[in-house]
Design a protein around this motif. Structure first.
Motif, PDB file in Angstrom:
ATOM      1  N   SER A  18      42.946  19.248  11.731  1.00 32.96           N
ATOM      2  CA  SER A  18      43.528  20.542  12.069  1.00 32.96           C
ATOM      3  C   SER A  18      42.729  21.224  13.180  1.00 32.96           C
ATOM      4  O   SER A  18      43.307  21.892  14.035  1.00 32.96           O
ATOM      5  N   ALA A  19      41.414  21.059  13.196  1.00 30.81           N
ATOM      6  CA  ALA A  19      40.600  21.625  14.274  1.00 30.81           C
ATOM      7  C   ALA A  19      40.959  20.958  15.603  1.00 30.81           C
ATOM      8  O   ALA A  19      41.116  21.631  16.622  1.00 30.81           O
ATOM      9  N   ARG A  20      41.101  19.650  15.585  1.00 30.98           N
ATOM     10  CA  ARG A  20      41.471  18.921  16.806  1.00 30.98           C
ATOM     11  C   ARG A  20      42.862  19.333  17.280  1.00 30.98           C
ATOM     12  O   ARG A  20      43.099  19.504  18.470  1.00 30.98           O
ATOM     13  N   GLU A  21      43.794  19.488  16.327  1.00 28.69           N
ATOM     14  CA  GLU A  21      45.152  19.912  16.680  1.00 28.69           C
ATOM     15  C   GLU A  21      45.136  21.316  17.283  1.00 28.69           C
ATOM     16  O   GLU A  21      45.835  21.603  18.246  1.00 28.69           O
ATOM     17  N   ARG A  22      44.326  22.194  16.705  1.00 28.91           N
ATOM     18  CA  ARG A  22      44.220  23.569  17.196  1.00 28.91           C
ATOM     19  C   ARG A  22      43.628  23.575  18.613  1.00 28.91           C
ATOM     20  O   ARG A  22      44.120  24.267  19.499  1.00 28.91           O
ATOM     21  N   GLU A  23      42.579  22.796  18.815  1.00 28.50           N
ATOM     22  CA  GLU A  23      41.972  22.712  20.141  1.00 28.50           C
ATOM     23  C   GLU A  23      42.963  22.157  21.155  1.00 28.50           C
ATOM     24  O   GLU A  23      43.071  22.654  22.274  1.00 28.50           O
ATOM     25  N   SER A  24      43.700  21.125  20.750  1.00 29.28           N
ATOM     26  CA  SER A  24      44.708  20.540  21.621  1.00 29.28           C
ATOM     27  C   SER A  24      45.772  21.577  21.975  1.00 29.28           C
ATOM     28  O   SER A  24      46.167  21.699  23.137  1.00 29.28           O
ATOM     29  N   ALA A  25      46.224  22.339  20.983  1.00 29.69           N
ATOM     30  CA  ALA A  25      47.249  23.362  21.224  1.00 29.69           C
ATOM     31  C   ALA A  25      46.743  24.445  22.179  1.00 29.69           C
ATOM     32  O   ALA A  25      47.481  24.914  23.052  1.00 29.69           O
ATOM     33  N   LEU A  26      45.479  24.838  22.023  1.00 31.84           N
ATOM     34  CA  LEU A  26      44.908  25.849  22.916  1.00 31.84           C
ATOM     35  C   LEU A  26      44.845  25.344  24.359  1.00 31.84           C
ATOM     36  O   LEU A  26      45.166  26.076  25.295  1.00 31.84           O
ATOM     37  N   LEU A  27      44.448  24.096  24.523  1.00 31.10           N
ATOM     38  CA  LEU A  27      44.388  23.516  25.863  1.00 31.10           C
ATOM     39  C   LEU A  27      45.785  23.410  26.475  1.00 31.10           C
ATOM     40  O   LEU A  27      45.973  23.673  27.664  1.00 31.10           O
ATOM     41  N   MET A  28      46.761  23.030  25.654  1.00 25.98           N
ATOM     42  CA  MET A  28      48.130  22.922  26.152  1.00 25.98           C
ATOM     43  C   MET A  28      48.677  24.308  26.523  1.00 25.98           C
ATOM     44  O   MET A  28      49.386  24.453  27.512  1.00 25.98           O
ATOM     45  N   LYS A  29      48.329  25.324  25.742  1.00 24.16           N
ATOM     46  CA  LYS A  29      48.752  26.688  26.053  1.00 24.16           C
ATOM     47  C   LYS A  29      48.151  27.136  27.385  1.00 24.16           C
ATOM     48  O   LYS A  29      48.838  27.727  28.223  1.00 24.16           O
ATOM     49  N   ALA A  30      46.867  26.850  27.574  1.00 27.48           N
ATOM     50  CA  ALA A  30      46.205  27.211  28.833  1.00 27.48           C
ATOM     51  C   ALA A  30      46.833  26.463  30.003  1.00 27.48           C
ATOM     52  O   ALA A  30      47.086  27.048  31.064  1.00 27.48           O
ATOM     53  N   ALA A  31      47.105  25.173  29.812  1.00 24.51           N
ATOM     54  CA  ALA A  31      47.731  24.373  30.869  1.00 24.51           C
ATOM     55  C   ALA A  31      49.116  24.920  31.204  1.00 24.51           C
ATOM     56  O   ALA A  31      49.487  25.014  32.380  1.00 24.51           O
ATOM     57  N   ALA A  32      49.869  25.291  30.176  1.00 23.60           N
ATOM     58  CA  ALA A  32      51.217  25.832  30.397  1.00 23.60           C
ATOM     59  C   ALA A  32      51.158  27.143  31.176  1.00 23.60           C
ATOM     60  O   ALA A  32      51.980  27.377  32.073  1.00 23.60           O
ATOM     61  N   GLY A  33      50.182  27.983  30.856  1.00 23.68           N
ATOM     62  CA  GLY A  33      50.038  29.245  31.576  1.00 23.68           C
ATOM     63  C   GLY A  33      49.702  29.028  33.046  1.00 23.68           C
ATOM     64  O   GLY A  33      50.268  29.680  33.933  1.00 23.68           O
ATOM     65  N   LEU A  34      48.799  28.099  33.298  1.00 26.26           N
ATOM     66  CA  LEU A  34      48.435  27.776  34.680  1.00 26.26           C
ATOM     67  C   LEU A  34      49.618  27.157  35.426  1.00 26.26           C
ATOM     68  O   LEU A  34      49.873  27.481  36.586  1.00 26.26           O
ATOM     69  N   GLN A  35      50.342  26.274  34.747  1.00 28.09           N
ATOM     70  CA  GLN A  35      51.502  25.621  35.362  1.00 28.09           C
ATOM     71  C   GLN A  35      52.582  26.650  35.693  1.00 28.09           C
ATOM     72  O   GLN A  35      53.203  26.590  36.750  1.00 28.09           O
ATOM     73  N   ARG A  36      52.795  27.601  34.802  1.00 31.06           N
ATOM     74  CA  ARG A  36      53.803  28.648  35.035  1.00 31.06           C
ATOM     75  C   ARG A  36      53.434  29.469  36.279  1.00 31.06           C
ATOM     76  O   ARG A  36      54.293  29.752  37.114  1.00 31.06           O
ATOM     77  N   VAL A  37      52.156  29.813  36.405  1.00 34.57           N
ATOM     78  CA  VAL A  37      51.707  30.559  37.591  1.00 34.57           C
ATOM     79  C   VAL A  37      51.965  29.725  38.841  1.00 34.57           C
ATOM     80  O   VAL A  37      52.460  30.241  39.850  1.00 34.57           O
ATOM     81  N   LYS A  38      51.663  28.446  38.775  1.00 33.59           N
ATOM     82  CA  LYS A  38      51.886  27.569  39.930  1.00 33.59           C
ATOM     83  C   LYS A  38      53.373  27.475  40.261  1.00 33.59           C
ATOM     84  O   LYS A  38      53.765  27.589  41.418  1.00 33.59           O
ATOM     85  N   ASP A  39      54.204  27.276  39.228  1.00 35.37           N
ATOM     86  CA  ASP A  39      55.648  27.131  39.443  1.00 35.37           C
ATOM     87  C   ASP A  39      56.280  28.406  40.003  1.00 35.37           C
ATOM     88  O   ASP A  39      57.268  28.343  40.725  1.00 35.37           O
ATOM     89  N   GLU A  40      55.714  29.558  39.638  1.00 40.16           N
ATOM     90  CA  GLU A  40      56.267  30.850  40.067  1.00 40.16           C
ATOM     91  C   GLU A  40      55.392  31.498  41.149  1.00 40.16           C
ATOM     92  O   GLU A  40      55.381  32.715  41.296  1.00 40.16           O
ATOM     93  N   TRP A  41      54.670  30.664  41.886  1.00 38.15           N
ATOM     94  CA  TRP A  41      53.693  31.142  42.867  1.00 38.15           C
ATOM     95  C   TRP A  41      54.289  32.161  43.836  1.00 38.15           C
ATOM     96  O   TRP A  41      53.684  33.199  44.100  1.00 38.15           O
ATOM     97  N   ALA A  42      55.479  31.874  44.351  1.00 39.88           N
ATOM     98  CA  ALA A  42      56.080  32.741  45.368  1.00 39.88           C
ATOM     99  C   ALA A  42      56.417  34.130  44.833  1.00 39.88           C
ATOM    100  O   ALA A  42      56.395  35.109  45.571  1.00 39.88           O
ATOM    101  N   ILE A  43      56.708  34.223  43.531  1.00 42.89           N
ATOM    102  CA  ILE A  43      57.081  35.522  42.962  1.00 42.89           C
ATOM    103  C   ILE A  43      56.001  36.088  42.040  1.00 42.89           C
ATOM    104  O   ILE A  43      56.123  37.205  41.543  1.00 42.89           O
ATOM    105  N   GLY A  44      54.967  35.293  41.803  1.00 45.03           N
ATOM    106  CA  GLY A  44      53.908  35.715  40.891  1.00 45.03           C
ATOM    107  C   GLY A  44      52.980  36.742  41.504  1.00 45.03           C
ATOM    108  O   GLY A  44      53.077  37.077  42.690  1.00 45.03           O
TER     109      GLY A  44
END
Length: 124
Positions: A18-44
């Motif tokens: 569960s700790a590994r799953e939680r860490e994985s989820a946190l990293l994926m959340k951070a990656a998704a946030g960064l990816q969203r900023v990149k994808d919406e760069w022109a309007i961000g």
């Protein structure tokens, strides 16, 4: 007695998983946030970029603190690798934040590393 040992092992395994799953989820959340900023760069906004980078930095600060503790159960080599990756991420983040004209592709390495580490934590 054997059954108690098996139950203790199963409970420990669940906690670790569960700790590994939680860490994985946190990293994926951070990656998704960064990816969203990149994808919406022109309007961000600069504020959205800073928020995504700050969240990612917080996650990595926690990981680095955990692996450098004396009681970390991880092998020394793994601990060193995570600490080195963390330092790289901190340096990349600082460079992006200090850049007067940051570019969306600067986020690629952060997204990729988070996703790769998250996959490793999930065992995939």
């Amino acid at each position: 007695m054997h059954q108690q040992g098996a139950q203790a092992y199963q409970q420990t395994t669940k906690i670790v998983e569960s700790a590994r799953e939680r860490e994985s989820a946190l990293l994926m959340k951070a990656a998704a946030g960064l990816q969203r900023v990149k994808d919406e760069w022109a309007i961000g906004t600069d504020q959205e970029l800073r928020a995504a980078l700050t969240y990612n930095r917080k996650i990595w600060t926690i990981f680095m603190a955990a692996v450098t503790k004396d009681d970390s159960p991880l092998p020394t080599e793994v601990r060193q690798n995570v600490a080195n990756l963390g330092m790289f991420i901190m340096n990349q983040t600082r460079e992006i934040l200090l850049d007067l004209n940051p570019q969306p592709q600067q986020l690629d390495v952060l997204v990729r590393l988070n996703r790769q580490i998250a996959a490793g934590l999930r065992g995939s």
